[in-house]
Each structure stands twice: as structure tokens, then as C-alpha cells.
Design an enzyme around this catalytic site. Structure first.
Site, PDB file in Angstrom:
ATOM      1  N   ASN A  84      -4.735 -10.301   3.564  1.00  0.00           N
ATOM      2  CA  ASN A  84      -6.156 -10.019   3.748  1.00  0.00           C
ATOM      3  C   ASN A  84      -6.973 -11.285   4.001  1.00  0.00           C
ATOM      4  OD1 ASN A  84      -6.715  -7.192   3.835  1.00  0.00           O
ATOM      5  ND2 ASN A  84      -6.129  -7.037   1.680  1.00  0.00           N
ATOM      6  N   ASP A 112      -2.356   1.331   9.925  1.00  0.00           N
ATOM      7  CA  ASP A 112      -3.250   0.436  10.676  1.00  0.00           C
ATOM      8  C   ASP A 112      -2.652  -0.973  10.812  1.00  0.00           C
ATOM      9  OD1 ASP A 112      -3.662   0.377   7.922  1.00  0.00           O
ATOM     10  OD2 ASP A 112      -5.833   0.254   8.033  1.00  0.00           O
ATOM     11  N   GLU A 160       0.829  -1.220   0.000  1.00  0.00           N
ATOM     12  CA  GLU A 160       0.000   0.000   0.000  1.00  0.00           C
ATOM     13  C   GLU A 160       0.859   1.265   0.000  1.00  0.00           C
ATOM     14  OE1 GLU A 160      -4.224   0.530   0.982  1.00  0.00           O
ATOM     15  OE2 GLU A 160      -3.762  -0.759   2.687  1.00  0.00           O
TER      16      GLU A 160
END
Length: 258
Positions: free
Chosen positions: A151, A249, A34
DNA sequence: ATGCCGATTGTAAATCGA
């Protein structure tokens, strides 16, 4: 030797934290996900100043992955060969370590939103393609680590609320079967090779005091092939960067090898 | 419940993440 993975949720925002982390945790290979920036904005120089060579595969706004290494990187591959994918989610390269070549496959796996959606279908297609490609990667590269933000919470113990979240995204049987299929290629979840604290997670929602309440998921993983499994000396989540001001996060996961 | 966070785009409010 240490290999780490960290979803930084924007490298532009997180660069100072990544630099600071590498100064205290000088891992040999760091896989980033990311990035949320294009290749022309990738800070190669900042990492070179710390002794790292870097290979990136960026994209505007979303996705983007990179590999940093203290050892020379070669044979870099971007995205899954044969899969038409407009999103920058995979970068693989071989690190020429003193103990021999180590293939590192870094993935920002598809989120998938919710079962039944187009995004979930994309996640399933993507996982299928990754699995097929990894079989050939493993045939060519005996020492291989598959790392990144998967994920997927592989088991109930990898979720803060496995009952309440049963069959929701990251927890579905289908996603977990894909994770098991990767293990069936001969890979081992490095984290589970060692005794770990209960409720060990690698991601916590920014909202609702997720980190403070330890309401998280373990979705960032390091999977290793047999030659690396034999040298595995430890694997842990480093929660410290999640306590920074303006944290990602996700927290980094680090595996150590003899 | 699908969100009170955070990043991005673009300059307000929508989209996306997980």
C-alpha cells in the site's frame, strides 16, 4: 525458484482463479493477502491437490494472509511480534528449498485511508514495528524476501498520476520514507532490478475503467536480501488475471531466482 | 470532487478498500 505475491480480495470468491493461475504459473511460493475468511474456511485441500503446503492467518471480513509453498514451511510467525494488532496482516515462514532456507515475510500493509486520520497513524505505527522486527528477522535469516501488498507507491513512476495524487494516500513522503527505511535494512526492490515497461502497475481501481485505461499504482512488491538479490533472474507483474471475469483489483507479482 | 466497483454483512444499505 519463483516467489509470487497476490492480493486476491477475498479468497472465497477468487479461489478458482488462484487455482487456475497456479496451474499455468506453478510458482514455488505464493503469498496471498486479503483472504477475508477465517482459518476454518481456508482451502488447504485445494492447494494440497496442486502440491502446495499452506499456512494461513485469517480473519472474518477483512485482512487475512497466507503462504503456499511447494517446499516444507517451518517456523511460522503470525503478525509482528510485540505489536498489539487485532488485524491479521502478517504471516512469515521459512521455506526449505533445495538451495537452502528462504525466509518469506508476507504482509498486507495497512491502507491508511488519508494523512491525518487515525488509520494513517496506525499505518505509521505498523510500519515502524515492521521495520524494527525485520531487522532481527534479517539477522536470523540471511536469505529473506519481504513480499505483499505494501500500500505504498514508492516513487512517482509507480503512479498513474503522481502530480495529481501528490501527498495523498500511497504517495505521501512519510509512507515513501518508510519504504526507503525497509530498503536501508539491506533489501532490494526486485522489480526495479530489471528494465520494465513505463507505467507498470500492480493495482487498478475497479471504477472508471481503471485497468482498461491503465490508471493504476505499483503497490505490491517483492523486496529481497543480498543472498537472494545475487540469484535474482527476473521480476514482473502478471496482468493476465486482471483480465479475468470477476478479477481481483490486484495482479500477481512474480520474482524468479537462479 | 471522493465516486459510478466490488466484497461483506445480512437481507437494505452501510462500511471498507486504494
Amino acid at each position: 525458484m519463483k516467489i509470487a505475491t497476490w492480493n486476491v480480495n477475498s479468497l472465497s470468491v477468487r479461489l478458482p482463479q488462484v487455482v487456475a493461475w497456479l496451474q499455468t504459473q506453478p510458482v514455488d511460493v505464493l503469498a496471498l493477502q486479503e483472504l477475508k475468511l477465517t482459518d476454518d474456511k481456508f482451502p488447504h485441500e485445494a492447494f494440497a491437490a496442486l502440491g502446495y503446503q499452506s499456512e494461513c492467518f485469517g480473519q472474518k471480513t477483512y485482512n487475512g494472509v497466507a503462504l503456499l509453498s511447494r517446499y516444507p514451511l517451518h517456523d511460522t510467525v503470525r503478525n509482528i511480534p510485540g505489536l498489539a494488532d487485532e488485524q491479521a496482516r502478517v504471516i512469515a515462514a521459512t521455506a526449505q528449498t533445495p538451495e537452502g532456507p528462504v525466509r518469506v515475510v508476507n504482509g498486507y500493509f495497512v491502507n491508511g485511508q488519508a494523512p491525518g486520520t487515525d488509520k494513517f497513524a496506525y499505518k505509521m505505527r505498523w510500519l515502524e514495528a515492521l521495520h524494527a522486527w525485520l531487522r532481527s528477522e534479517l539477522a536470523q535469516h540471511p536469505a529473506l524476501a519481504l513480499v505483499g501488498d505494501f500500500n505504498v507507491a514508492p516513487e512517482d513512476r509507480d503512479s498513474f498520476d503522481p502530480e495529481g495524487l501528490r501527498e495523498t494516500i500511497h504517495h505521501t513522503t512519510e509512507e515513501r520514507q518508510h519504504f526507503q527505511a525497509l530498503l536501508a535494512l539491506g533489501l532490494t526492490d526486485a522489480f526495479r532490478c530489471f528494465e520494465q515497461p513505463d507505467k507498470s502497475f500492480s493495482w487498478w481501481d475497479y471504477r472508471m475503467l481503471g485497468f482498461q485505461k491503465n490508471r493504476g499504482l505499483r503497490i505490491d512488491h517483492i523486496l529481497v536480501s543480498p543472498p537472494l538479490r545475487g540469484r535474482l533472474a527476473g521480476c514482473s507483474v502478471d496482468r493476465a488475471p486482471r483480465k479475468n471475469p470477476q478479477p481481483s483489483d490486484h495482479a500477481p507479482v512474480v520474482a524468479q531466482f537462479d
